[in-house]
Write an enzyme that holds these catalytic residues in place. Structure first.
Site, mmCIF file in Angstrom:
data_model
loop_
_atom_site.group_PDB
_atom_site.id
_atom_site.type_symbol
_atom_site.label_atom_id
_atom_site.label_comp_id
_atom_site.label_asym_id
_atom_site.label_seq_id
_atom_site.Cartn_x
_atom_site.Cartn_y
_atom_site.Cartn_z
ATOM 1 N N CYS A 57 126.249 58.762 -78.033
ATOM 2 C CA CYS A 57 125.318 59.018 -79.130
ATOM 3 C C CYS A 57 125.202 60.492 -79.495
ATOM 4 C CB CYS A 57 123.936 58.475 -78.771
ATOM 5 S SG CYS A 57 123.167 59.285 -77.358
ATOM 6 N N GLU A 104 125.133 49.654 -79.639
ATOM 7 C CA GLU A 104 123.880 50.433 -79.596
ATOM 8 C C GLU A 104 124.173 51.902 -79.820
ATOM 9 O OE1 GLU A 104 121.071 53.030 -77.163
ATOM 10 O OE2 GLU A 104 123.218 52.650 -76.938
ATOM 11 N N ARG A 147 111.318 55.117 -77.470
ATOM 12 C CA ARG A 147 112.782 55.269 -77.531
ATOM 13 C C ARG A 147 113.300 54.408 -78.680
ATOM 14 N NH1 ARG A 147 115.931 57.291 -73.493
ATOM 15 N NH2 ARG A 147 118.185 56.991 -73.666
ATOM 16 N N ARG A 149 116.150 53.166 -81.115
ATOM 17 C CA ARG A 149 117.602 53.070 -81.110
ATOM 18 C C ARG A 149 118.069 52.071 -82.179
ATOM 19 N NH1 ARG A 149 117.253 57.145 -78.850
ATOM 20 N NH2 ARG A 149 118.231 57.869 -76.923
#
Length: 296
Positions: A57, A104, A147, A149
């Site tokens: 990421c 993800e 968090r 995502r």
């Protein structure tokens, strides 16, 4: 049943082996480089129903993009080492044709490069004949951590897929804290003073991070791979002494790992692994919806 796993980081491979009894293959690019034919790739990677991948990421995250801009480095798909891993996933999907792709990445993936990166991902998956469903999900109702995502679920066959709801009250950080934590996690006077001084300067110029002690009645900030360095993302207040960092076990809990999960023998590696990890309960919840569709 997991039929194949791949992980390039050696310490993460050791942690995986401790917990799951197998050593993941190393660099996936060894299977997808141009010298490997589709036929050979098909022989090397076992058949599978679901390809689950979290391509790195950092090239797409807000922090990663800012750092790369500052250092004059490429980001997004321009990052040959990390950003292009998505294309390796696409090649595997093209050859192996799994029923589902479950991907993800960071929230910023959708807005990176004015949306062009996400548009490319969408188009390439659709061209393979898969559907493309995505959602930006905050983990804070499943674990006590904010968090956000981007999750992508793509079916080879036409499937009416809906992500599960993640409603409910955010969980408090205090619910995962250990008692009687070692003094080694209390930050030094020098580090604490440095945090405060940098925060003051950054606040005055209107940019950069400012350190705030964690509110134990709310979810923590997002835990990142660099947390081991100075703990600035989440500092726990303590009576009559400097704040402390989270312990590796607390970081594991913040990502929803069970208590029986074995941690790396290296604290630095453990912090890095949990900072890079997905939130387990979020993955479990989405996975159950995927399996329901496959069973129909």
């Amino acid at each position: 049943k997991c039929v194949f796993s791949s992980e390039i980081d050696n310490s993460a491979k050791k942690t995986y082996e401790m917990n799951f009894g197998e050593v993941p293959f190393g660099d996936i690019k060894e299977f997808t480089k141009t010298s490997i034919s589709d036929k050979r790739l098909n022989e090397l990677i076992p058949d599978h129903d679901i390809l689950a991948a979290g391509f790195p990421c950092q090239p797409f995250s807000l922090a990663g993009v800012s750092a790369r801009n500052y250092l004059g480095k490429e980001h997004g798909f321009g990052d040959d080492n990390q950003g292009n891993l998505f294309f390796d996933i696409i090649r595997i999907a093209k050859v192996k044709r799994p029923k589902v792709l479950f991907l993800e990445n960071v929230k910023n993936l959708k807005s990176h490069d004015k949306g062009k990166t996400f548009e490319t991902i969408n188009e390439m998956i659709l061209e393979l004949g898969y559907s493309f469903n995505f959602a930006i999900i905050n983990s804070n109702t499943e674990v006590p951590q904010r968090r956000e995502r981007t999750y992508m679920v793509c079916f080879r066959n036409e499937v009416d897929f809906l992500f599960p709801n993640f409603d409910g009250e955010p969980l408090p950080l205090k619910s995962i804290l250990e008692e009687n934590v070692s003094e080694e996690y209390t930050i030094s006077d020098k580090l604490w003073l440095g945090h405060q001084n940098r925060s003051k300067r950054n606040k005055e110029r209107g940019t950069g991070f400012t350190v705030k002690l964690a509110d134990l009645n709310k979810p923590s900030n997002t835990i990142v791979a660099r947390y081991y360095k100075d703990g600035k993302e989440c500092l726990i207040p303590q009576d009559n002494k400097n704040p402390r960092k989270l312990t590796p076990r607390e970081c594991a809990r913040l990502q929803g790992y069970p208590e029986k999960f074995k941690l790396s023998n290296s604290k630095t590696a453990a912090y890095r692994q949990f900072g890079n990890s997905v939130s387990v309960p979020v993955i479990e919840k989405i996975s159950k919806e995927i399996v329901k569709k496959l069973d129909n």
